[in-house]
Write a protein that holds these residues in place. Structure first.
Motif, PDB file in Angstrom:
ATOM      1  N   LYS A   1      -7.806  14.733 -57.205  1.00 26.52           N
ATOM      2  CA  LYS A   1      -6.377  14.426 -57.244  1.00 26.52           C
ATOM      3  C   LYS A   1      -5.525  15.619 -56.805  1.00 26.52           C
ATOM      4  O   LYS A   1      -4.294  15.528 -56.792  1.00 26.52           O
TER       5      LYS A   1
ATOM      6  N   GLN B   1     -10.664   0.837 -60.301  1.00 26.57           N
ATOM      7  CA  GLN B   1      -9.315   1.280 -60.649  1.00 26.57           C
ATOM      8  C   GLN B   1      -9.019   1.000 -62.121  1.00 26.57           C
ATOM      9  O   GLN B   1      -8.360   1.811 -62.792  1.00 26.57           O
TER      10      GLN B   1
ATOM     11  N   ASP C   1     -10.851   3.666 -64.029  1.00 24.89           N
ATOM     12  CA  ASP C   1     -10.130   4.934 -63.933  1.00 24.89           C
ATOM     13  C   ASP C   1      -9.015   5.006 -64.972  1.00 24.89           C
ATOM     14  O   ASP C   1      -8.796   6.044 -65.610  1.00 24.89           O
TER      15      ASP C   1
ATOM     16  N   ARG D   1     -10.769   5.282 -68.730  1.00 26.38           N
ATOM     17  CA  ARG D   1     -11.642   6.383 -69.152  1.00 26.38           C
ATOM     18  C   ARG D   1     -10.836   7.530 -69.744  1.00 26.38           C
ATOM     19  O   ARG D   1      -9.641   7.708 -69.476  1.00 26.38           O
TER      20      ARG D   1
ATOM     21  N   CYS E   1     -11.306   5.011 -55.313  1.00 29.90           N
ATOM     22  CA  CYS E   1     -10.649   4.405 -56.485  1.00 29.90           C
ATOM     23  C   CYS E   1     -10.977   5.071 -57.818  1.00 29.90           C
ATOM     24  O   CYS E   1     -10.370   4.707 -58.835  1.00 29.90           O
ATOM     25  N   LEU E   2     -11.928   5.997 -57.849  1.00 27.48           N
ATOM     26  CA  LEU E   2     -12.311   6.627 -59.112  1.00 27.48           C
ATOM     27  C   LEU E   2     -12.393   8.138 -58.900  1.00 27.48           C
ATOM     28  O   LEU E   2     -13.472   8.710 -58.825  1.00 27.48           O
TER      29      LEU E   2
END
Length: 534
Positions: free
Chosen positions: A248, A363, A366, A369, A389-390
């Motif tokens: 990210k 998603q 994600d 979690r 997506c993760l």
């Protein structure tokens, strides 16, 4: 004259004390008759972790060694047991996992008669996928072999080693073996490092390509600092088995595919590419043309001399990643002004559907979690979607196999959970496994249940070997034409979980997915959730 043995330890006593001194108190095994003498009077402060099949045992030891950053100890049965384990020994070799593999051997006195359960040429069986293999010439040399094996396994590049031990060696007398301090890292050549510093200073649009070696060397945070200093775009190397950079982060630019032309396309516009802790580059299919864009300067920092030798272009520096990056950070700051790279394009939000898409599932995972949860993945057919997506957070957040061999992920999740438990680390292990992959090592569920580990096994059930069907056009299959033997219908993963002692749940509707995932991720012990996806 007979030797006085009254004050000398047995091979077993010397071996176990040396294990303690090396920080090894856990043995992963699937026992056989020739291994029984090793475990007589097994110390109460040691732990034996049982796996129901030898490849599962090695997979668990792989995850444990990676999580603890110390060599793990595996005990296998002679010949057939080592043969069963070879798939995951190969993966441990590709993962550069420090691992000591011991295997029983028949008693020395009957070896000349080719006895039942003996291993002919025992040291040749695991080669070439161990760094070193030995059957000691004398019983007295077994503890010395352990010390040498440990040092070789831990030396860069790390990897598995193998010791064959005859069953009658353990009660022989020997001497205590003291631990010797040996450096396990490789320091960079100062002159070549100075050239790389100059290349970075001259560059106007640098890029870093990070591999599993960054995380193995605990250098993720240092690489982040280096990338920020140089405003460098950061890509993950093809087939990287760990997370080398927070996905990210504003400088993260995505994942390089294992195809020459597409790598060149992705790196176009960068005048300098520095590869850290990875081969440059791992290819999966044939390609043509240059390996990097024309006019781009390529540098590689890797601790494996074999990888450095076959790299097809550029300049290589043989070094442990953390030492090279620390030296680069100690150099004067660059003087060339640079613009911030364009941010990575984010995946669009997936919509609920029947059947659920993998993107929607991941998603949702994600969002559900926890911040300290760790992903151990073996779902190659869904890996591209996972990468979109993760996103992984960085150091010690992601593990998979570097070999491409299936049957590693489920047992590795157990090893990672045990290793994190030993280190007192928070979070849960998420084992993200394809339906086809899970069947290579489904017996791992037994060990997870027995040890009551905090693992959520998430099975992505698309009823097929998706990676093979999706890859078929590369080898000339017409669109929609499925290779033989790639459909997997009628499997009941909830029943398989129950048979191994785990609670399980099957989810095929999007409106219940979030609640089901949250329940699975907060379950007090291991559990399995089967997600039916398109």
């Amino acid at each position: 004259m007979p030797t006085d043995t009254s004050n000398r330890p047995t091979v077993r006593e010397a071996f176990l004390r040396l294990m303690r001194d090396l920080g090894i108190d856990t043995v992963f095994g699937n026992p056989g008759s020739t291994e029984l003498p090793m475990f007589r009077d097994f110390p109460k402060d040691f732990r034996y972790v049982l796996g129901l099949q030898e490849s599962v045992v090695v997979g668990m030891a792989d995850g444990y060694a990676q999580a603890t950053r110390n060599a793990s100890m595996v005990n296998l049965h002679s010949a057939a047991g080592v043969g069963h384990a070879m798939g995951n020994i190969f993966t441990a070799f590709r993962n550069q996992t420090p691992m000591i593999v011991t295997a029983g051997q028949q008693a020395r006195s009957i070896l000349p008669f080719d006895p039942f359960l003996s291993a002919s040429q025992a040291t040749e069986l695991p080669r070439p996928y161990v760094k070193w293999a030995i059957e000691p010439a004398r019983a007295e040399d077994v503890p010395l072999a352990l010390l040498r094996a440990y040092q070789i396994a831990m030396q860069a590049p790390c990897g598995p080693v193998f010791i064959s031990i005859p069953a009658d060696d353990w009660d022989r007398h020997t001497d205590w073996v003291p631990v010797r301090q040996v450096s396990h890292t490789v320091s960079p050549d100062p002159a070549m490092l100075a050239q790389l510093v100059q290349a970075l200073d001259r560059s106007q649009r640098p890029a870093f390509v990070v591999g599993a070696g960054v995380d193995r060397d605990d250098a993720v945070n240092a690489v982040v600092a280096l990338a920020e200093r140089h405003q460098a775009a950061v890509y993950t190397a093809p087939m990287s088995a760990r997370c080398g950079f927070p996905e990210k982060h504003r400088l993260f630019s995505g994942f390089l595919p294992a195809m020459r032309e597409r790598i060149v396309e992705a790196l176009a516009g960068h005048d300098l590419v520095v590869v850290l802790g990875a081969p440059a580059f791992s290819y999966h299919v044939e390609g043509q043309g240059p390996h990097v864009p024309v006019g781009t300067d390529l540098w590689q920092v890797v601790d494996d001399p074999q990888v450095a030798a076959w790299t097809p272009a550029g300049t290589g520096i043989l070094s442990s990643v953390h030492l090279a990056v620390a030296a680069l950070l100690a150099a004067p700051a660059p003087t060339t002004p640079r613009t911030t790279p364009e941010p990575r394009r984010q995946a669009p939000q997936a919509e609920p559907s029947m059947p659920m898409s993998v993107a929607f599932v991941l998603q949702t995972l994600d969002a559900a979690r926890g911040p300290d949860d760790v992903v151990v993945e073996e779902a190659p057919g869904s890996r591209g979607v996972m990468q979109a997506c993760l996103p992984m957070r960085g150091s010690d957040s992601f593990y998979t196999m570097a070999s491409g061999g299936l049957g590693h992920g489920m047992p590795a999740a157990i090893g990672v959970a045990l290793g994190r438990q030993k280190l007192g680390l928070p979070g849960r292990v998420i084992a993200l496994i394809g339906d086809g992959s899970s069947l290579y090592a489904i017996q791992a569920l037994f060990t997870a249940s027995k040890l009551k580990l905090p693992i959520s096994f998430i099975i992505l059930n698309n009823q097929r070997y998706a990676a093979l069907q999706d890859f078929a056009p590369v080898f000339g299959y017409a669109p929609g034409d499925k290779p033989e033997g790639t459909d997997l219908e009628g499997l009941d993963f909830v029943a398989l979980a129950k048979g191994h002692g785990l609670p399980g749940q099957r989810v095929d509707r999007p409106e219940v997915l979030r609640h089901a995932l949250e329940s699975a991720l907060t379950h007090p012990g291991p559990c399995l959730i089967e997600l039916v996806v398109a």
